[in-house]
Design an enzyme around this catalytic site. Structure first.
Site, PDB file in Angstrom:
ATOM      1  N   HIS A 427      28.956 -22.263  -0.944  1.00 54.62           N
ATOM      2  CA  HIS A 427      28.951 -23.032  -2.192  1.00 54.62           C
ATOM      3  C   HIS A 427      27.632 -22.891  -2.943  1.00 54.62           C
ATOM      4  O   HIS A 427      27.603 -22.655  -4.152  1.00 54.62           O
ATOM      5  CB  HIS A 427      29.227 -24.508  -1.890  1.00 54.62           C
ATOM      6  N   ARG A 520      15.239   7.990   2.433  1.00 57.33           N
ATOM      7  CA  ARG A 520      14.474   8.236   3.660  1.00 57.33           C
ATOM      8  C   ARG A 520      15.095   7.472   4.828  1.00 57.33           C
ATOM      9  O   ARG A 520      15.125   6.245   4.826  1.00 57.33           O
ATOM     10  CB  ARG A 520      13.029   7.793   3.473  1.00 57.33           C
ATOM     11  N   ARG A 588      17.491  12.242   3.681  1.00 54.93           N
ATOM     12  CA  ARG A 588      16.526  13.019   4.462  1.00 54.93           C
ATOM     13  C   ARG A 588      16.482  12.500   5.894  1.00 54.93           C
ATOM     14  O   ARG A 588      16.297  11.297   6.115  1.00 54.93           O
ATOM     15  CB  ARG A 588      15.135  12.927   3.826  1.00 54.93           C
ATOM     16  N   GLU A 690       7.606  21.417   0.938  1.00 51.29           N
ATOM     17  CA  GLU A 690       6.350  20.648   0.989  1.00 51.29           C
ATOM     18  C   GLU A 690       5.260  21.364   1.770  1.00 51.29           C
ATOM     19  O   GLU A 690       4.179  20.817   1.986  1.00 51.29           O
ATOM     20  CB  GLU A 690       6.615  19.262   1.595  1.00 51.29           C
ATOM     21  N   GLY A 711       8.580  18.048  -2.267  1.00 55.09           N
ATOM     22  CA  GLY A 711       7.821  16.864  -1.903  1.00 55.09           C
ATOM     23  C   GLY A 711       6.395  17.050  -2.376  1.00 55.09           C
ATOM     24  O   GLY A 711       5.569  17.640  -1.659  1.00 55.09           O
ATOM     25  N   SER A 712       6.111  16.593  -3.574  1.00 53.72           N
ATOM     26  CA  SER A 712       4.821  16.921  -4.193  1.00 53.72           C
ATOM     27  C   SER A 712       3.648  16.305  -3.454  1.00 53.72           C
ATOM     28  O   SER A 712       2.529  16.837  -3.520  1.00 53.72           O
ATOM     29  CB  SER A 712       4.815  16.493  -5.660  1.00 53.72           C
ATOM     30  N   ASN A 713       3.858  15.218  -2.728  1.00 55.69           N
ATOM     31  CA  ASN A 713       2.746  14.605  -2.003  1.00 55.69           C
ATOM     32  C   ASN A 713       2.223  15.542  -0.912  1.00 55.69           C
ATOM     33  O   ASN A 713       1.026  15.852  -0.841  1.00 55.69           O
ATOM     34  CB  ASN A 713       3.184  13.279  -1.380  1.00 55.69           C
ATOM     35  N   ASP A 714       3.144  15.997  -0.028  1.00 58.42           N
ATOM     36  CA  ASP A 714       2.704  16.877   1.054  1.00 58.42           C
ATOM     37  C   ASP A 714       2.338  18.261   0.542  1.00 58.42           C
ATOM     38  O   ASP A 714       1.413  18.892   1.062  1.00 58.42           O
ATOM     39  CB  ASP A 714       3.794  16.981   2.125  1.00 58.42           C
ATOM     40  N   CYS A 761      11.151  15.228  -5.570  1.00 51.29           N
ATOM     41  CA  CYS A 761      11.294  13.829  -5.172  1.00 51.29           C
ATOM     42  C   CYS A 761       9.957  13.169  -4.861  1.00 51.29           C
ATOM     43  O   CYS A 761       9.919  12.060  -4.338  1.00 51.29           O
ATOM     44  CB  CYS A 761      12.225  13.707  -3.962  1.00 51.29           C
TER      45      CYS A 761
END
Length: 800
Positions: A427, A520, A588, A690, A711-714, A761
């Site tokens: 409710h 992820r 992934r 990556e 994976g632009s970070n790695d 990504c």
């Protein structure tokens, strides 16, 4: 129907008869007449008409007096409201039923009893009830376990009187219904003996977001009032409509509730308080689900049949709010009520997305299930009984064990609601949703942990988990109209880890969100499962007995420890897959580092100590290694269940941190061993780009995989030789460095030469709109963004 009638069998009424038998009874008759041939089971019964109600008031000399009392009433004065409403109900209940009405009621009851319905439920059905614009849910009373002529007579009169509960009077006023224009029909329905089994509610949409692609079922042991009233935290099941219709076993999510108490018969009686009693649920029953997957699928398919029928009659989409029950004597399931859902059905399917964000987080006092996605602040008012309601002031946060329908006049003044008990269809949740209030239910300890008068922030903007913070925290609100977002030059997808956000974001049109570019798995492992997968396969290697006990406790509702992992992971993936179906969802496989895996429950015995986990035993290298191979098998089993059992073939898998071509072949072979063979049943496998070797050998990797996601970070970390976790080198970490951009250009060129698509990504396009524009210029095929960056990037790369 024509002419005055006092009693009509359900089989002879339908939706066209709302003015005579009310929304609830009209709907029951409609289902019995039209949907029973399609397999939907509805308990039989009869309706006592609005004509009977009006005659009862007239013969008792009450009609003119009642409406004079209401005309003079200030309904905002809660004390005066309670006094006037109480007097009206008392006089209606005390007046004898006119003999023609009583005679017809008893004749119909005896006929129903002869057919096996000696014990009945007596339910109110207002003539302005169950409308798409106003549900009137819980405004009048229901009386359960009624048996015998005298008990039925008293219950019918009490039900008629309940048209004038405090809450019903206020509700009609707020929703602009004239009191004189609303009458009450009474439904007498054969009782389903769910006191010996289970019962609950169903929505043919996701009640938080309004996402139309699922059926959400709540259930608990015993009579269904515990679920409706929020007395328990129920089990929850989510069924995906499209794949269920296609024959898949599409229970995409199950959540075990604690179901601490249940309502059962307590001998025959007049009122719900006397005819049923609340008893504790045995511990073993609390730890098991009330429905099997087959039963949940049956209910969901019935709900879809009901929704399709009502939508066809209305000529538009009509989401439904239903109640169900299981008879413990026969094992049969029944739909016992159906009404149009009244919140999201009134909103455009492409409605604006309201996004709330906390400026900062503080100390969470309690947590529970979030209702809606809003944030509210105010002084907490801890209310332990109806006698305390007069202390509640407008703009305060209502903190209660559970709400009662009588409290709705107070709820309308609240800034937020927090309860100890209840699930997302109780409710408190339904009313808060209808009123647009942030609400956190099922906290267990709010009334003890939150001080009366304490300033708090109630946040429902952090996914499934609602939190109550100490103090007034800053927050912002943004409103986005997805229909007005420009069409971008390349498809935009979402980086999405938390399934709690999936249904809300899944409502975005395809031009705004073409799918999910990165989901992820490690988020689900850490937040939904919390146990190292190898510990579930080899519990004997976990030496600490306390840790072993915790692991067993987490998996108590599942047939085995590995099944706990597979089920939970499959459900998390499926929720996101279903939200965007049939748009692609790229999942992934896990990419924890060893130090992160070691932090999971039971993880320490299975993880080596590394000096630099960032470039250590992670990603693809784990999947074919004896130290994790059995854990990867569980991940594969979960994905196979999502794609093949649940039918979510839009799920694409992706391999992270794949260093060499030999490693790629080893992982693909390992997947094939577990039934995930690339190309089989449309199975696509992507690879993360990556590592510089992925760029250098992009042509060769294209022969093994269906696509790339950068994976632009790695890739930045390994191209520049910068530890992306190092504060000392943070000034050097930049995805826009010419060397990194050249690497991205190279993989796009080489993959396209092989006919493979390339997306990205990483964080860069979300953080730097100019970088997103450059990616479009070099021919990127898609970009996957954080949801809060979607609008800005769409505008940056809009088609001219």
């Amino acid at each position: 129907m024509s002419g005055p009638q006092f009693v009509v069998p359900f089989q002879k009424v339908g939706i066209a008869d709302v003015a005579s038998v009310g929304g609830k009874n009209a709907s029951l008759g409609e289902m019995i007449r039209e949907l029973a041939p399609l397999g939907v089971r509805v308990p039989d019964g009869f309706a006592i008409t609005a004509d009977a109600f009006r005659l009862h008031l007239r013969q008792a000399g009450l009609d003119a007096w009642i409406y004079a009392q209401l005309d003079a009433l200030d309904a905002t004065d809660t004390r005066a409201l309670a006094e006037v409403a109480g007097k009206i109900r008392e006089r209606i209940s005390a007046a004898a039923l006119p003999s023609p009405i009583r005679g017809e009621v008893m004749a119909a009851y005896h006929e129903l009893s002869h057919a096996g319905g000696g014990d009945v439920a007596v339910r109110s059905s207002a003539t302005a009830e169950d409308l798409p614009s106003a549900s009137f849910a819980g405004q009048q009373e229901t009386y359960l376990n009624i048996r015998g002529d005298e008990a039925l007579d008293a219950a019918v009169r009490a039900c008629m009187a309940s048209l004038f509960t405090d809450r019903a009077i206020v509700y009609r006023g707020v929703n602009k219904f004239e009191h004189r224009a609303v009458a009450l029909s009474v439904g007498v329905q054969r009782m389903v003996r769910s006191d010996q089994a289970c019962a609950g509610t169903m929505f043919t949409l996701e009640p938080e977001s309004g996402f139309r692609g699922v059926v959400v079922i709540d259930g608990a042991w015993g009579l269904g009032e515990t679920v409706v009233q929020g007395r328990v935290n129920p089990d929850e099941y989510v069924v995906h409509k499209a794949t269920a219709k296609a024959g898949s076993r599409s229970v995409i999510r199950k959540e075990l509730g604690d179901k601490a108490v249940k309502l059962v018969y307590a001998g025959e009686g007049l009122s719900a308080a006397r005819s049923v009693k609340e008893v504790p649920v045995p511990a073993a029953d609390r730890r098991r689900f009330v429905l099997s997957d087959d039963e949940a699928l049956t209910l969901a398919r019935w709900a879809m049949i009901v929704e399709e029928h009502y939508s066809k009659r209305a000529g538009r989409d009509v989401p439904m709010d239903l109640e169900w029950a299981k008879d413990g004597r026969t094992g049969e399931l029944f739909v016992v009520q159906a009404r149009p859902e009244t919140v999201h059905s009134q909103r455009d399917a492409g409605a604006k997305l309201e996004v709330f964000r906390l400026g900062r987080k503080g100390k969470a006092i309690v947590v529970g299930k979030s209702v809606g996605a809003r944030i509210g602040t105010g002084i907490a008012r801890v209310v332990r009984s109806a006698e305390d309601l007069h202390r509640f002031l407008a703009g305060e946060v209502l903190v209660v064990e559970m709400t009662d329908p009588d409290w709705e006049p107070v709820l309308r003044k609240a800034a937020a609601v927090v309860t100890d008990h209840g699930g997302r269809t109780c409710h408190a949740a339904i009313v808060s949703r209808e009123m647009g209030l942030p609400c956190v239910v099922g906290t267990a300890t709010a009334t003890e942990s939150i001080r009366d008068g304490q300033l708090v922030t109630v946040s429902c903007a952090e996914g499934d988990v609602g939190k109550v913070y100490d103090g007034a925290l800053p927050f912002e609100r943004e409103e986005i109209d997805p229909a007005k977002l420009p069409i971008p030059r390349v498809p935009l997808m979402l980086n999405l880890a938390d399934p709690a956000h999936a249904f809300r974001l899944g409502r975005l049109p395809e031009h705004a969100a073409a799918g999910v570019g990165l989901m992820r798995i490690e988020f689900l492992v850490s937040n939904w499962i919390g146990v190292h997968p190898m510990a579930l396969v080899h519990l004997e290697r976990v030496l600490d007995p306390a840790v072993r006990a915790q692991i067993r406790q987490r998996a108590a509702a599942y047939p085995s420890l590995p099944e706990f992992f597979v089920s939970r992971l499959a459900e998390g993936v499926a929720q996101i897959g279903a939200a965007f179906y049939p748009r692609p969802v790229i999942v992934r496989f896990s990419d924890f580092k060893t130090n992160e895996y070691a932090g999971l429950l039971g993880g320490a015995p299975f993880e080596p100590t590394e000096q630099n986990p960032m470039i250590g035993f992670r990603g693809a290298s784990r999947y074919y290694d004896e130290r994790y191979r059995e854990g990867f098998a569980l991940e594969c089993a979960a994905i196979r269940r999502v794609r093949e059992t649940m039918g979510l073939s839009n799920v694409i898998v992706m391999i992270p941190f794949c260093r060499t071509l030999g490693e790629a072949r080893a992982v693909l072979a390992e997947m094939a061993k577990h039934g995930l063979e690339r190309g089989r049943n449309g199975m696509q496998v992507y690879v993360m780009c990556e590592i510089p070797n992925n760029v250098i050998l992009a042509s060769e990797f294209s022969d093994l995989f269906d696509g790339f996601s950068i994976g632009s970070n790695d890739l930045t970390q390994l191209t520049l030789g910068v530890d992306r976790d190092s504060d000392l080198l943070a000034h050097l970490f930049d995805e826009r460095d010419p060397g990194v951009k050249r690497m991205i250009e190279m993989v796009v060129e080489r993959a396209h030469a092989k006919g493979r698509k390339v997306g990205i990504c990483g964080e860069a396009p979300s953080n730097y709109p100019d970088f997103a524009a450059w990616l479009v210029d070099i021919g990127i095929d898609s970009m996957s963004l954080n949801p809060d960056a979607l609008a800005e990037v769409a505008r940056t790369i809009a088609r001219n």
